[in-house]
Design a protein around this motif. Structure first.
Motif, PDB file in Angstrom:
ATOM      1  N   ASP A 174      35.695  -5.588  58.856  1.00  0.00           N
ATOM      2  CA  ASP A 174      35.141  -4.263  58.570  1.00  0.00           C
ATOM      3  C   ASP A 174      34.003  -3.901  59.517  1.00  0.00           C
ATOM      4  O   ASP A 174      33.843  -2.731  59.896  1.00  0.00           O
ATOM      5  CB  ASP A 174      34.705  -4.144  57.101  1.00  0.00           C
ATOM      6  N   ILE A 175      33.216  -4.881  59.947  1.00  0.00           N
ATOM      7  CA  ILE A 175      32.130  -4.603  60.894  1.00  0.00           C
ATOM      8  C   ILE A 175      32.692  -4.348  62.288  1.00  0.00           C
ATOM      9  O   ILE A 175      32.180  -3.501  63.035  1.00  0.00           O
ATOM     10  CB  ILE A 175      31.122  -5.771  60.913  1.00  0.00           C
ATOM     11  N   ILE A 176      33.756  -5.051  62.656  1.00  0.00           N
ATOM     12  CA  ILE A 176      34.389  -4.818  63.965  1.00  0.00           C
ATOM     13  C   ILE A 176      34.937  -3.397  64.040  1.00  0.00           C
ATOM     14  O   ILE A 176      34.772  -2.704  65.060  1.00  0.00           O
ATOM     15  CB  ILE A 176      35.503  -5.859  64.204  1.00  0.00           C
ATOM     16  N   LYS A 177      35.556  -2.930  62.974  1.00  0.00           N
ATOM     17  CA  LYS A 177      36.047  -1.544  62.938  1.00  0.00           C
ATOM     18  C   LYS A 177      34.884  -0.549  62.973  1.00  0.00           C
ATOM     19  O   LYS A 177      34.938   0.468  63.682  1.00  0.00           O
ATOM     20  CB  LYS A 177      36.892  -1.318  61.698  1.00  0.00           C
ATOM     21  N   LEU A 178      33.835  -0.846  62.213  1.00  0.00           N
ATOM     22  CA  LEU A 178      32.675   0.043  62.179  1.00  0.00           C
ATOM     23  C   LEU A 178      32.039   0.166  63.557  1.00  0.00           C
ATOM     24  O   LEU A 178      31.564   1.242  63.946  1.00  0.00           O
ATOM     25  CB  LEU A 178      31.665  -0.483  61.159  1.00  0.00           C
ATOM     26  N   HIS A 179      32.021  -0.926  64.299  1.00  0.00           N
ATOM     27  CA  HIS A 179      31.489  -0.901  65.668  1.00  0.00           C
ATOM     28  C   HIS A 179      32.194   0.147  66.515  1.00  0.00           C
ATOM     29  O   HIS A 179      31.553   0.997  67.148  1.00  0.00           O
ATOM     30  CB  HIS A 179      31.638  -2.294  66.299  1.00  0.00           C
TER      31      HIS A 179
END
Length: 600
Positions: A97-102
């Motif tokens: 989820d953090i990789i997508k948010l990045h």
């Protein structure tokens, strides 16, 4: 004539390679505008170390910086950032989820392209991160990372290895707009660069765009760039003075000159670029310029260290008053690379190498495994190109209390309850901070330091000089006393910080005492039953885990120090009661300084 495309790296990689990425946004925007006016349309504008450093050292918001960069260049410029696969813009790897948010946030804040690499060349770490970049509407420049192994080493890091990694990228179906061959240490030989890109042209579609990236650290960047162009590369990376040459990319003007009389030419107005470089030099004139940032280092092929990591680490050594140990640390790098599995020396692996080399010098060879290095050899960042040394694997497993793993990194991170949007959101709520996508990402990638920034508690660590200050009155900046001295008619700039003196850019370790004839002060003997806990090395207090009055057991961590981007727990040497915690959170401490007193 073949027009050579290039990206200007001065305002991201240049800043990282020269100033440890510690540059205030308002200071450099006039140079961005001057480069724009000179016809530059492709800029590296953020990511990499220029994300965390803004929160750690500049007390600035990286997203606001990207917005300002876009405003300065206009809507049509190609603004590119750097991402580290599943690590995105930090040293630690992240959950899905953090990789997508990045990707979503970098698109929101005006970026065009993301260059995406994995330091271990583990293609599994590029699959999901690359898909997120494309899904966000950004261009994806997928990377194969290069370096030269130290002399005498074999295994991986030849052209066949790089082409095998490129084939794995193709087989995995990773969507991309360009392929980059990234040599962050500038050590890959021009012959290997030529052979690799020539072979890549054979397996890529005819229309594929190939980009080559290198540094001048080993002194071969211009020749390597020419080899890449001869083999069929479409673009190279160039920089602008004062952030060019040495640990940076070659200068636009240097590359323009080197291509004169060949079939290539840079599509630039050199006179306008000259003007832009003068503007840039003026913008950066009051920043401390480390001498190693502008020099070729002949020993780098034996101890590959990327430009950005080299100067960032030397600056931290200066901060901690131990710059005199730098030659030993660089010498120790070769052994660390040999035994670590040949991950490419680029962030974060370059930092893991440096941290382990640092530990080997400060604590004795292989006496203390740096946690990130240990996790790397144990498989927690992916598969290394070759198996690490079995003895080092055992040491890491024993010291870190972790078993080796072959599980995919993303699977490990998604199962980790401390990673992801949910724990980042909780940390914001616990601190009474607004829960926004930007704040969630800051909390996830910058952790406690990100929270401190958002609470308005960040400290500034930008190294500036003021040569106009009166010599009789030192300028105090971030704990640095700065003087202008006149010696036999020659002006000399001197800065003192702790036990480090910097004289016209060269650092010396010193011991300054008042000239009173008094003996050097010693620690007063503690009263009976009190045990003092002292710092083994300089650093900063990252987190206090105990307070006066707390009961502690022997070996219990009483605080965490941070030094050289490492977090080190300080254990209580005895069981007892905390009588005093001496430093505050965020405070710089010296080696041997009393940290706490424990009553047994």
């Amino acid at each position: 004539m073949r027009k050579v495309k290039f990206m200007c790296t001065a305002f991201r990689d240049g800043f990282q390679s020269v100033y440890g990425a510690r540059v205030f946004t308002p200071d450099f925007l006039p140079a961005v505008e001057a480069a724009r006016d000179a016809g530059v349309t492709w800029f590296e504008a953020g990511g990499g170390a220029r994300f965390q450093s803004l929160y750690f050292y500049c007390n600035e918001d990286a997203f606001a910086m990207m917005d300002a960069f876009r405003a300065a260049t206009g809507p049509d410029a190609n603004l590119q950032t750097l991402a580290r696969g599943v690590n995105v813009v930090g040293l630690d790897s992240q959950s899905s989820d953090i990789i997508k948010l990045h990707a979503d946030l970098f698109k929101k804040h005006g970026m065009t392209t993301i260059r995406n690499f994995d330091a271990l060349n583990d293609v599994n770490n590029l699959i999901y991160s690359g898909q997120c970049i494309v899904d966000a509407g950004l261009q994806h420049q997928v990377c194969v990372t290069l370096m030269e192994l130290p002399p005498g080493c074999t295994g991986a890091h030849d052209s066949q290895f790089y082409i095998s990694r490129l084939q794995q990228i193709l087989d995995a179906g990773i969507p991309f707009d360009a392929v980059c061959f990234k040599d962050a240490s500038g050590t890959a030989t021009p012959a290997k660069v030529y052979e690799t890109i020539l072979e890549a042209r054979k397996i890529l579609p005819p229309e594929a765009f190939i980009h080559f990236h290198t540094h001048e650290t080993a002194g071969v960047s211009v020749l390597a760039n020419k080899a890449a162009l001869d083999a069929g590369a479409d673009a190279i990376d160039l920089s602008m003075a004062p952030c060019s040459g040495g640990t940076c990319q070659p200068d636009i003007l240097v590359m323009w000159h080197s291509l004169r009389g060949t079939e290539y030419e840079l599509d630039i107005d050199v006179e306008k670029v000259r003007v832009a470089e003068e503007v840039f030099k003026d913008c950066m004139s009051d920043y401390f310029l480390p001498p190693e940032a502008t020099a070729v280092e002949p020993l780098i092929p034996w101890s590959p260290m990327p430009g950005g990591a080299l100067t960032a680490n030397t600056q931290m050594l200066r901060d901690n008053g131990i710059m005199d140990r730098y030659p030993e640390i660089i010498q120790a790098m070769g052994d660390v690379v040999r035994k670590g599995g040949y991950g490419t020396s680029v962030t974060p692996v370059s930092q893991f190498y440096f941290q382990q080399a640092f530990n080997n010098v400060m604590f004795g060879p292989w006496e203390k495994i740096a946690e990130p290095y240990g996790k790397m050899v144990l498989g927690y960042f992916g598969n290394t190109p070759v198996p690490p040394d079995p003895d080092v694997i055992k040491l890491a497993a024993d010291q870190l209390k972790l078993e080796p793993t072959n599980r995919p990194v993303l699977e490990l991170n998604d199962a980790d309850p401390t990673k992801g949007i949910a724990p980042a959101t909780k940390s914001l709520q616990d601190a009474g901070l607004p829960v926004t996508d930007e704040n969630i990402f800051i909390a996830a990638t910058c952790k406690e330091k990100g929270i401190r920034y958002l609470k308005g508690e960040a400290e500034v660590g930008v190294r500036k000089i003021d040569k106009n200050a009166a010599a009789a009155s030192p300028v105090q900046s971030n704990g640095v006393a700065e003087y202008n001295l006149s010696v036999n008619g020659k002006e000399v700039f001197v800065a003192f910080q702790g036990n480090t003196a910097t004289v016209d850019g060269k650092a010396y370790r010193v011991d300054i005492q008042p000239r009173t004839g008094a003996a050097k002060s010693a620690t007063t003997a503690s009263s009976s039953g009190i045990t003092e806990v002292t710092a083994q090395m300089p650093g900063a207090v990252y987190k206090l885990l105990t307070k006066a009055g707390d009961t502690v057991r022997e070996g219990q961590a009483i605080m965490i120090l941070e030094a050289m981007k490492m977090e080190m727990e300080i254990p209580s040497p005895i069981a007892g009661t905390v009588d005093e915690i001496c430093p505050r959170e965020g405070e710089q401490i010296a080696g041997g300084q009393v940290l706490a007193r424990i009553r047994g």
